[in-house]
Design a protein around this motif. Structure first.
Motif, PDB file in Angstrom:
ATOM      1  N   TYR A  55      -6.123  -2.112   1.316  1.00  0.00           N
ATOM      2  CA  TYR A  55      -5.633  -0.796   1.741  1.00  0.00           C
ATOM      3  C   TYR A  55      -6.067  -0.616   3.182  1.00  0.00           C
ATOM      4  O   TYR A  55      -7.236  -0.865   3.518  1.00  0.00           O
ATOM      5  CB  TYR A  55      -6.238   0.278   0.832  1.00  0.00           C
ATOM      6  CG  TYR A  55      -5.697   1.674   1.029  1.00  0.00           C
ATOM      7  CD1 TYR A  55      -4.634   2.134   0.265  1.00  0.00           C
ATOM      8  CD2 TYR A  55      -6.257   2.534   1.973  1.00  0.00           C
ATOM      9  CE1 TYR A  55      -4.141   3.422   0.427  1.00  0.00           C
ATOM     10  CE2 TYR A  55      -5.771   3.820   2.146  1.00  0.00           C
ATOM     11  CZ  TYR A  55      -4.711   4.261   1.370  1.00  0.00           C
ATOM     12  OH  TYR A  55      -4.213   5.537   1.532  1.00  0.00           O
ATOM     13  N   MET A  59       2.378   7.533   8.628  1.00  0.00           N
ATOM     14  CA  MET A  59       3.152   6.705   7.708  1.00  0.00           C
ATOM     15  C   MET A  59       4.629   6.690   8.103  1.00  0.00           C
ATOM     16  O   MET A  59       5.283   5.639   8.103  1.00  0.00           O
ATOM     17  CB  MET A  59       2.984   7.251   6.289  1.00  0.00           C
ATOM     18  CG  MET A  59       3.415   6.308   5.202  1.00  0.00           C
ATOM     19  SD  MET A  59       2.953   6.972   3.583  1.00  0.00           S
ATOM     20  CE  MET A  59       3.585   5.653   2.540  1.00  0.00           C
ATOM     21  N   GLU A  95      -0.721   5.127  -0.300  1.00  0.00           N
ATOM     22  CA  GLU A  95      -0.868   5.998   0.861  1.00  0.00           C
ATOM     23  C   GLU A  95      -0.234   7.361   0.588  1.00  0.00           C
ATOM     24  O   GLU A  95      -0.748   8.398   1.024  1.00  0.00           O
ATOM     25  CB  GLU A  95      -0.240   5.346   2.090  1.00  0.00           C
ATOM     26  CG  GLU A  95      -1.028   4.161   2.626  1.00  0.00           C
ATOM     27  CD  GLU A  95      -0.514   3.694   3.973  1.00  0.00           C
ATOM     28  OE1 GLU A  95      -1.103   4.094   4.994  1.00  0.00           O
ATOM     29  OE2 GLU A  95       0.467   2.932   3.993  1.00  0.00           O
ATOM     30  N   GLU A 101       0.805  -1.224   0.000  1.00  0.00           N
ATOM     31  CA  GLU A 101       0.000   0.000   0.000  1.00  0.00           C
ATOM     32  C   GLU A 101       0.838   1.274   0.000  1.00  0.00           C
ATOM     33  O   GLU A 101       0.297   2.386  -0.070  1.00  0.00           O
ATOM     34  CB  GLU A 101      -0.936   0.011   1.218  1.00  0.00           C
ATOM     35  CG  GLU A 101      -0.240   0.166   2.557  1.00  0.00           C
ATOM     36  CD  GLU A 101       0.244  -1.147   3.156  1.00  0.00           C
ATOM     37  OE1 GLU A 101       0.657  -1.151   4.332  1.00  0.00           O
ATOM     38  OE2 GLU A 101       0.199  -2.170   2.452  1.00  0.00           O
ATOM     39  N   ASN A 141      -6.521   1.957   5.372  1.00  0.00           N
ATOM     40  CA  ASN A 141      -7.294   3.066   5.915  1.00  0.00           C
ATOM     41  C   ASN A 141      -8.646   3.154   5.211  1.00  0.00           C
ATOM     42  O   ASN A 141      -8.713   3.202   3.982  1.00  0.00           O
ATOM     43  CB  ASN A 141      -6.502   4.370   5.733  1.00  0.00           C
ATOM     44  CG  ASN A 141      -7.086   5.516   6.521  1.00  0.00           C
ATOM     45  OD1 ASN A 141      -8.258   5.810   6.398  1.00  0.00           O
ATOM     46  ND2 ASN A 141      -6.265   6.163   7.334  1.00  0.00           N
ATOM     47  N   ARG A 194      -1.493  12.117   8.219  1.00  0.00           N
ATOM     48  CA  ARG A 194      -1.265  10.854   7.515  1.00  0.00           C
ATOM     49  C   ARG A 194       0.226  10.646   7.247  1.00  0.00           C
ATOM     50  O   ARG A 194       0.733   9.519   7.321  1.00  0.00           O
ATOM     51  CB  ARG A 194      -2.040  10.831   6.193  1.00  0.00           C
ATOM     52  CG  ARG A 194      -3.528  10.706   6.351  1.00  0.00           C
ATOM     53  CD  ARG A 194      -3.945   9.317   6.866  1.00  0.00           C
ATOM     54  NE  ARG A 194      -3.869   8.320   5.817  1.00  0.00           N
ATOM     55  CZ  ARG A 194      -3.058   7.267   5.836  1.00  0.00           C
ATOM     56  NH1 ARG A 194      -2.240   7.067   6.852  1.00  0.00           N
ATOM     57  NH2 ARG A 194      -3.067   6.389   4.848  1.00  0.00           N
ATOM     58  N   ASP A 233      -9.542   7.261   3.651  1.00  0.00           N
ATOM     59  CA  ASP A 233      -8.815   7.957   2.589  1.00  0.00           C
ATOM     60  C   ASP A 233      -9.655   8.000   1.310  1.00  0.00           C
ATOM     61  O   ASP A 233     -10.649   7.274   1.187  1.00  0.00           O
ATOM     62  CB  ASP A 233      -7.479   7.255   2.320  1.00  0.00           C
ATOM     63  CG  ASP A 233      -6.415   7.616   3.346  1.00  0.00           C
ATOM     64  OD1 ASP A 233      -6.603   8.611   4.067  1.00  0.00           O
ATOM     65  OD2 ASP A 233      -5.394   6.906   3.433  1.00  0.00           O
TER      66      ASP A 233
END
Length: 529
Positions: A116, A78, A55, A51, A118, A74, A121
């Motif tokens: 994915y 990350m 992201e 991902e 999240n 975010r 998003d």
């Protein structure tokens, strides 16, 4: 306070604000650099990171839309995840195909159905990684002898399965501001929806309505720049396609409308402006390699997409002069890939320059390059560069006592020759079969296919990596398995006497010189005197 004092105070406040903002920006740039560095290291250690790229697209989207807190939050999440490894999953050693399949099926998000993590998003961020994982799971299902089946439905597609929702979502991703011109925008993932919708239909995953699919096709058909023939996001202020289009994006979009033979896919949407595509692409492929890691990453990917775009989809539309120029540019790019991305200790490629370890994404891109330059298929090679009798200079036949004393010079000194392959008899176009030796006439970073392919396949057979950000071990193996290469010894300049021994043993040898694109350029037959 005097007027002069107020002005001075205002200047101090303004300067302090600039310093704070500059510090904040520098901090975020540093985080982005660290994120890319961590991604490279973690992939080589076998962590699951499919991902990652997507992201980053979400972060770009938030920042470009002015949702700075969401974007920076975010990015922090990350950065923390990749630098602390908290929440990351290392791909285990699998006992069998069933275990491998189960592991990747478990990566699906039960709330959205996307691969994915999240659920909040932008929906288009889910598309590319989900399509990549469906490809992998389809392959793993075949290996396990099981029918293809996901654990959860692709619920996120419900958010774009009407013409109105589809158009609004594409408009939202396709209009960008300043940030979207500096970071890769979410627009790129919207293109990959074409692959996912094809999978939905072929594998009966999701009954996507035909009218919403038509809205998708119409949107991209309407968003081709008539001046350049390219596609790309539009500037939010002017409504114009930024810089006349993006070569990397266009390399993906064209597959929506044209197949690999250059034929139109949809009669209602024939390819337009083909005559302008070639010149526009050449211009964009001419930019130099940048120095920043994240920019290098994008530059290399764009080159792969752009060259594939030209060689696979619009090659016949270019003039002979344009095609010769692309050939020169391709030769330079192939050389650069070997110089900066090939890892000799592994025998495979990294996605990032000057890396100490090969990875699946870099090797996947390199395998794709071998495909689009024609190195994996004689038919493709001939369609690009011409039949061997038109590309090879025939140097005739010569009686010779020793190849070690300058006998190879007629071929070896030709500047276009990168490597020489030796055969007992004329290979009749089967240039990768029955090779008895490979010789490099001068120092070169570019490996000959007969030398390279066993190394790449050997790395694939032994690497613990199974899935990169998008490249998978299975898919690379499938691509390379269609090309049979008979291994042969590589003879260095200090071992030319071995060629003399071969000549004495065989009686005569056919020597063919190949360039860095692996195309035959000269031929000579040696007979023992």
């Amino acid at each position: 306070m005097t007027a002069r004092g107020k002005i001075a105070l205002s200047l101090i406040v303004a300067l302090a604000t600039v310093v704070v903002v500059a510090t904040l920006i520098a901090r975020q740039v540093w985080k982005v650099e660290e994120v890319f560095e961590a991604n490279e290291a973690l992939k080589s250690e076998g962590y699951y990171l499919s991902e990652f790229e997507f992201e980053l697209l979400s972060i770009s989207y938030y920042l470009d839309k002015g949702r700075y807190l969401d974007g920076l939050k975010r990015l922090d999440q990350m950065h923390r995840k990749l630098t602390t490894r908290d929440g990351l999953v290392k791909v285990p050693d699998f006992a069998d195909a069933d275990e491998r399949l189960a592991f990747y099926l478990d990566r699906q998000n039960p709330e959205t159905g996307a691969f994915y993590p999240n659920a909040t998003d932008p929906v288009l961020a889910y598309v590319g990684v989900t399509s990549n994982m469906i490809n992998l799971i389809e392959s793993l299902s075949r290996q396990a002898g099981k029918p293809f089946q996901l654990k959860y439905p692709l619920r996120f597609l419900e958010r774009i399965d009407t013409p109105e929702e589809m158009t609004a979502t594409l408009d939202d991703a396709g209009l960008v501001g300043f940030v979207g011109t500096k970071l890769k925008p979410l627009f790129v993932s919207s293109i990959e929806l074409n692959d996912l919708l094809e999978q939905c239909e072929r594998l009966a995953i999701y009954p996507f309505p035909a009218e919403a699919r038509m809205a998708f096709l119409q949107w991209f058909y309407n968003n081709q720049d008539p001046e350049t023939g390219l596609w790309g996001p539009r500037d939010r202020a002017s409504g114009k396609i930024i810089d006349g289009g993006d070569i990397g994006d266009s390399g993906k979009v064209i597959k929506i409308f044209v197949d690999s033979d250059g034929n139109n896919v949809h009669p209602k949407f024939p390819l337009r402006y083909a005559d302008r595509i070639f010149a526009s692409s050449i211009e964009r492929l001419s930019t130099p390699l940048p120095s920043r890691l994240d920019q290098m990453h994008r530059w290399i990917i764009d080159r792969d997409r752009g060259f594939r775009f030209l060689t696979k989809y619009v090659w016949e539309k270019g003039s002979q002069e344009d095609r010769e120029r692309v050939r020169d540019m391709l030769s330079d790019f192939v050389t650069l890939r070997f110089e900066r991305l090939y890892v000799p200790a592994d025998g495979a490629f990294s996605l990032y320059p000057d890396s100490d370890a090969a990875d699946l994404d870099g090797t996947s891109e390199a395998a794709g390059m071998l495909d689009y330059i024609g190195a994996l298929s004689g038919e493709t090679q001939q369609s690009l560069w011409g039949a061997p009798d038109t590309t090879m200079t025939d140097l005739g036949q010569t009686d010779i006592a020793s190849l070690a004393t300058g006998g190879l010079d007629p071929v070896a000194r030709r500047p276009e020759v990168n490597a020489i392959r030796f055969y007992e008899a004329d290979p009749d176009g089967q240039f990768l079969r029955d090779v008895v030796a490979v010789y490099y006439p001068r120092a070169t970073p570019v490996l000959d296919m007969v030398d390279l392919m066993p190394r790449m396949k050997g790395w694939l057979d032994t690497t613990a990596q199974t899935m990169g950000n998008w490249g998978s071990k299975e898919k690379i193996g499938e691509r390379l398995s269609g090309t049979t290469v008979d291994p042969a010894p590589v003879i260095g300049p200090d071992r030319l006497t071995q060629l003399d021994a071969l000549l004495r043993e065989k009686g005569d040898l056919v020597a063919i010189g190949f360039d860095v694109l692996q195309a035959p350029r000269s031929r000579i037959v040696f007979e023992q005197k």
